[in-house]
Design a protein around this motif. Structure first.
Motif, PDB file in Angstrom:
ATOM      1  N   LEU A 132       0.828  -1.203   0.000  1.00 43.44           N
ATOM      2  CA  LEU A 132       0.000   0.000   0.000  1.00 43.44           C
ATOM      3  C   LEU A 132       0.866   1.257   0.000  1.00 43.44           C
ATOM      4  N   GLU A 133       0.415   2.273  -0.728  1.00 45.63           N
ATOM      5  CA  GLU A 133       1.115   3.554  -0.765  1.00 45.63           C
ATOM      6  C   GLU A 133       0.256   4.615  -0.111  1.00 45.63           C
ATOM      7  N   ILE A 134       0.885   5.549   0.522  1.00 44.73           N
ATOM      8  CA  ILE A 134       0.177   6.640   1.178  1.00 44.73           C
ATOM      9  C   ILE A 134      -0.427   7.527   0.094  1.00 44.73           C
ATOM     10  N   GLY A 173      -9.919   8.454   1.118  1.00 41.01           N
ATOM     11  CA  GLY A 173      -8.702   7.889   0.546  1.00 41.01           C
ATOM     12  C   GLY A 173      -8.221   6.613   1.196  1.00 41.01           C
ATOM     13  N   GLY A 174      -8.890   6.145   2.256  1.00 44.09           N
ATOM     14  CA  GLY A 174      -8.511   4.891   2.888  1.00 44.09           C
ATOM     15  C   GLY A 174      -7.239   4.956   3.708  1.00 44.09           C
ATOM     16  N   ASN A 219       7.017  15.923  -0.526  1.00 44.45           N
ATOM     17  CA  ASN A 219       8.398  15.476  -0.291  1.00 44.45           C
ATOM     18  C   ASN A 219       8.549  14.601   0.953  1.00 44.45           C
ATOM     19  N   GLY A 220       7.657  13.633   1.133  1.00 45.28           N
ATOM     20  CA  GLY A 220       7.748  12.715   2.258  1.00 45.28           C
ATOM     21  C   GLY A 220       7.276  13.273   3.582  1.00 45.28           C
ATOM     22  N   ASN A 221       6.574  14.402   3.528  1.00 46.17           N
ATOM     23  CA  ASN A 221       6.056  15.038   4.738  1.00 46.17           C
ATOM     24  C   ASN A 221       4.564  15.314   4.602  1.00 46.17           C
ATOM     25  N   LEU A 222       3.873  15.301   5.736  1.00 43.72           N
ATOM     26  CA  LEU A 222       2.503  15.793   5.797  1.00 43.72           C
ATOM     27  C   LEU A 222       2.622  17.268   6.156  1.00 43.72           C
ATOM     28  N   VAL A 223       2.173  18.146   5.254  1.00 42.26           N
ATOM     29  CA  VAL A 223       2.320  19.584   5.446  1.00 42.26           C
ATOM     30  C   VAL A 223       0.938  20.200   5.605  1.00 42.26           C
ATOM     31  N   THR A 224       0.696  20.822   6.758  1.00 40.12           N
ATOM     32  CA  THR A 224      -0.599  21.452   6.994  1.00 40.12           C
ATOM     33  C   THR A 224      -0.656  22.766   6.240  1.00 40.12           C
ATOM     34  N   SER A 284       7.297  14.613   9.245  1.00 40.41           N
ATOM     35  CA  SER A 284       7.882  13.561   8.426  1.00 40.41           C
ATOM     36  C   SER A 284       6.998  12.321   8.501  1.00 40.41           C
ATOM     37  N   LEU A 285       6.665  11.767   7.352  1.00 37.46           N
ATOM     38  CA  LEU A 285       5.818  10.576   7.330  1.00 37.46           C
ATOM     39  C   LEU A 285       6.487   9.394   8.026  1.00 37.46           C
ATOM     40  N   THR A 286       7.809   9.365   8.045  1.00 34.34           N
ATOM     41  CA  THR A 286       8.503   8.263   8.711  1.00 34.34           C
ATOM     42  C   THR A 286       8.308   8.310  10.225  1.00 34.34           C
ATOM     43  N   GLU A 287       7.922   9.460  10.766  1.00 36.27           N
ATOM     44  CA  GLU A 287       7.697   9.601  12.206  1.00 36.27           C
ATOM     45  C   GLU A 287       6.215   9.540  12.567  1.00 36.27           C
ATOM     46  N   CYS A 288       5.360   9.464  11.562  1.00 35.85           N
ATOM     47  CA  CYS A 288       3.913   9.407  11.792  1.00 35.85           C
ATOM     48  C   CYS A 288       3.441   7.956  11.829  1.00 35.85           C
ATOM     49  N   THR A 289       2.267   7.747  12.413  1.00 35.10           N
ATOM     50  CA  THR A 289       1.620   6.435  12.392  1.00 35.10           C
ATOM     51  C   THR A 289       0.636   6.432  11.234  1.00 35.10           C
ATOM     52  N   ILE A 290       0.791   5.470  10.338  1.00 40.61           N
ATOM     53  CA  ILE A 290      -0.063   5.372   9.146  1.00 40.61           C
ATOM     54  C   ILE A 290      -0.998   4.176   9.319  1.00 40.61           C
ATOM     55  N   GLU A 291      -2.288   4.411   9.103  1.00 39.03           N
ATOM     56  CA  GLU A 291      -3.276   3.324   9.177  1.00 39.03           C
ATOM     57  C   GLU A 291      -4.078   3.322   7.888  1.00 39.03           C
ATOM     58  N   PHE A 292      -4.122   2.171   7.229  1.00 44.60           N
ATOM     59  CA  PHE A 292      -4.929   2.033   6.032  1.00 44.60           C
ATOM     60  C   PHE A 292      -6.271   1.443   6.435  1.00 44.60           C
ATOM     61  N   THR A 293      -7.359   2.088   5.977  1.00 47.72           N
ATOM     62  CA  THR A 293      -8.702   1.661   6.383  1.00 47.72           C
ATOM     63  C   THR A 293      -9.450   1.041   5.231  1.00 47.72           C
TER      64      THR A 293
END
Length: 135
Positions: free
Chosen positions: A22-24, A70-71, A114-119, A126-135
Motif C-alpha cells: 500500500l502507498e500513502i 482515501g482509505g 516530499n515525504g512530509n505531511l504539510v498542513t 515527516s511521514l517516517t515519524e507518523c503512524t499510518i493506518e490504512f482503512t
C-alpha cells in the motif's frame, strides 16, 4: 520475487494490494487524481466529518468528477489525525468545496509533500515519524 495472482485477482482482472504494497495517498501525484487530508479530532467519526465537509457547499462548486475517502489515516507526532480524501474531475471545484467545508466544520487541511505531511498553516511532519493506518 513476484507473488502469484490469487483466485480473487483473476476474477476481478486486477491486483489487490497487500498491506506491504500500500502507498500513502498523495505521495505520488497523478494527473487525474488529487489528494488532500482533513483533520479529525480523537473520537470523531472520519466518515461523518467527510460527509459534512463534502456536503457543505450548496450548490457544489465541482461540476464533474467525484471525491471519496482515501482509505488512509495519518497520526502525527503531536497526536493529530488526518484522513485522506481523493478527488478527480473538476479539480478546482472539488478543492474549493473541500476547503470551504473543512473551514466550516473547523477541520484543518494538509497535503503530502516530499515525504512530509504539510498542513495548510505550514507545519510539517515527516511521514517516517507518523503512524499510518490504512482503512
Amino acid at each position: 520475487m513476484k507473488r502469484p495472482t490469487t483466485h480473487m485477482e483473476n476474477v476481478l482482472g486486477s491486483k489487490i494490494a497487500q498491506p506491504d504494497e500500500l502507498e500513502i495517498p498523495g505521495s505520488e501525484e497523478f494527473d487525474s487524481d488529487r489528494v488532500l487530508y482533513f483533520s479529525v479530532k480523537k473520537g470523531q467519526s472520519a466518515r461523518a466529518l467527510f460527509q459534512r465537509i463534502l456536503n457543505f457547499s450548496d450548490p457544489p462548486n465541482a461540476q464533474s468528477g467525484g471525491a471519496h475517502e482515501g482509505g488512509c489515516l495519518i497520526e502525527t507526532t503531536t497526536s493529530e489525525i488526518f484522513c485522506a480524501v481523493r478527488f478527480r474531475g473538476d479539480l478546482v471545484g472539488w478543492r474549493k468545496d473541500i476547503e470551504q467545508g473543512a473551514a466550516a466544520v473547523g477541520s484543518e487541511l494538509a497535503r503530502i509533500e516530499n515525504g512530509n505531511l504539510v498542513t495548510f498553516d505550514g507545519r510539517s511532519f515527516s511521514l517516517t515519524e507518523c503512524t499510518i493506518e490504512f482503512t
